[in-house]
Design a protein around this motif. Sequence first.
Motif, short mmCIF file in Angstrom:
data_model
loop_
_atom_site.label_atom_id
_atom_site.label_comp_id
_atom_site.label_asym_id
_atom_site.label_seq_id
_atom_site.Cartn_x
_atom_site.Cartn_y
_atom_site.Cartn_z
N ASN A 127 0.82 -1.08 -0.18
CA ASN A 127 0.02 0.07 0.02
C ASN A 127 0.79 1.33 0.07
O ASN A 127 1.81 1.27 0.70
CB ASN A 127 -1.01 -0.08 1.23
N LEU A 128 0.32 2.33 -0.77
CA LEU A 128 1.07 3.49 -0.65
C LEU A 128 0.79 4.17 0.82
O LEU A 128 -0.18 4.11 1.38
CB LEU A 128 0.64 4.61 -1.77
N ALA A 129 1.70 4.84 1.39
CA ALA A 129 2.00 5.45 2.74
C ALA A 129 1.92 6.73 2.53
O ALA A 129 1.98 7.26 1.30
CB ALA A 129 3.22 4.89 3.46
N LYS A 130 1.58 7.46 3.72
CA LYS A 130 1.74 8.81 3.73
C LYS A 130 2.89 9.58 3.35
O LYS A 130 2.71 10.45 2.27
CB LYS A 130 1.22 9.43 5.19
N ASP A 131 4.15 9.21 3.57
CA ASP A 131 5.24 9.81 2.92
C ASP A 131 5.30 9.41 1.62
O ASP A 131 5.96 10.37 0.88
CB ASP A 131 6.50 9.28 3.72
N GLU A 132 4.97 8.39 1.13
CA GLU A 132 5.10 8.24 -0.53
C GLU A 132 4.04 9.06 -1.14
O GLU A 132 4.19 9.41 -2.40
CB GLU A 132 4.69 6.62 -0.64
N VAL A 133 3.05 9.21 -0.50
CA VAL A 133 1.91 10.13 -0.94
C VAL A 133 2.43 11.58 -1.28
O VAL A 133 2.28 12.35 -2.35
CB VAL A 133 0.56 10.37 -0.45
N VAL A 134 3.52 12.06 -0.28
CA VAL A 134 3.75 13.31 -0.36
C VAL A 134 4.83 13.19 -1.50
O VAL A 134 5.11 14.22 -2.25
CB VAL A 134 4.81 13.59 1.15
N ASP A 135 5.59 12.20 -1.61
CA ASP A 135 6.60 12.04 -2.84
C ASP A 135 5.89 12.07 -4.24
O ASP A 135 6.37 12.90 -5.07
CB ASP A 135 7.34 10.65 -2.76
N LEU A 136 4.81 11.38 -4.19
CA LEU A 136 3.85 11.78 -5.63
C LEU A 136 3.80 13.02 -5.94
O LEU A 136 3.74 13.62 -6.95
CB LEU A 136 2.56 10.86 -5.40
N PHE A 137 3.23 13.83 -5.03
CA PHE A 137 2.71 15.20 -5.13
C PHE A 137 3.93 16.23 -5.21
O PHE A 137 3.86 17.11 -6.23
CB PHE A 137 1.99 15.79 -3.89
N LYS A 138 5.23 15.94 -4.68
CA LYS A 138 6.36 16.45 -5.12
C LYS A 138 6.65 16.14 -6.38
O LYS A 138 7.07 17.16 -7.06
CB LYS A 138 7.43 16.10 -4.10
N SER A 139 6.60 14.99 -6.99
CA SER A 139 6.97 14.72 -8.25
C SER A 139 6.03 15.48 -9.32
O SER A 139 6.46 15.98 -10.48
CB SER A 139 6.95 13.30 -8.59
N ALA A 140 4.80 15.57 -9.03
CA ALA A 140 3.91 16.29 -9.91
C ALA A 140 4.05 17.66 -10.02
O ALA A 140 3.78 18.50 -11.09
CB ALA A 140 2.39 15.73 -9.58
N ASN A 141 4.63 18.39 -8.89
CA ASN A 141 4.90 19.60 -8.75
C ASN A 141 6.28 20.04 -9.19
O ASN A 141 6.65 21.03 -8.54
CB ASN A 141 4.48 20.29 -7.32
N ASP A 142 6.92 19.38 -10.05
CA ASP A 142 8.43 19.53 -10.35
C ASP A 142 8.55 20.51 -11.31
O ASP A 142 9.64 20.92 -11.47
CB ASP A 142 8.95 18.43 -11.05
N GLY A 143 7.60 21.21 -11.83
CA GLY A 143 7.33 22.40 -13.04
C GLY A 143 6.83 23.66 -12.29
O GLY A 143 6.44 23.78 -11.20
#
Length: 81
Positions: free
Chosen positions: A30-46
């Motif tokens: 399962n995706l955990a909270k810290d991994e959700v943070v990673d996903l949103f950081k990646s999406a906000n890369d630009g």
Amino acid sequence: MAYVTIDGVQYEKELLELAKHHTTGRGESNLAKDEVVDLFKSANDGPGITDTELRTLRYIRETFPFTDAAADLFDAEFAKL
């Protein structure tokens, strides 16, 4: 930026690979909270989140398993976009 097409729909490859990485391997499922943070950081890369990144995040939420806390965090962060 690389893309992948699934069922005729284009998604961001990096985000999908990140979600897959976080849900495979040594006991991961399962995706955990810290991994959700990673996903949103990646999406906000630009300068902003693109339509493809939004679509990819939505796909990840619908397709990948989350812990309850991670699902709540994801939903809250996605609602801000």
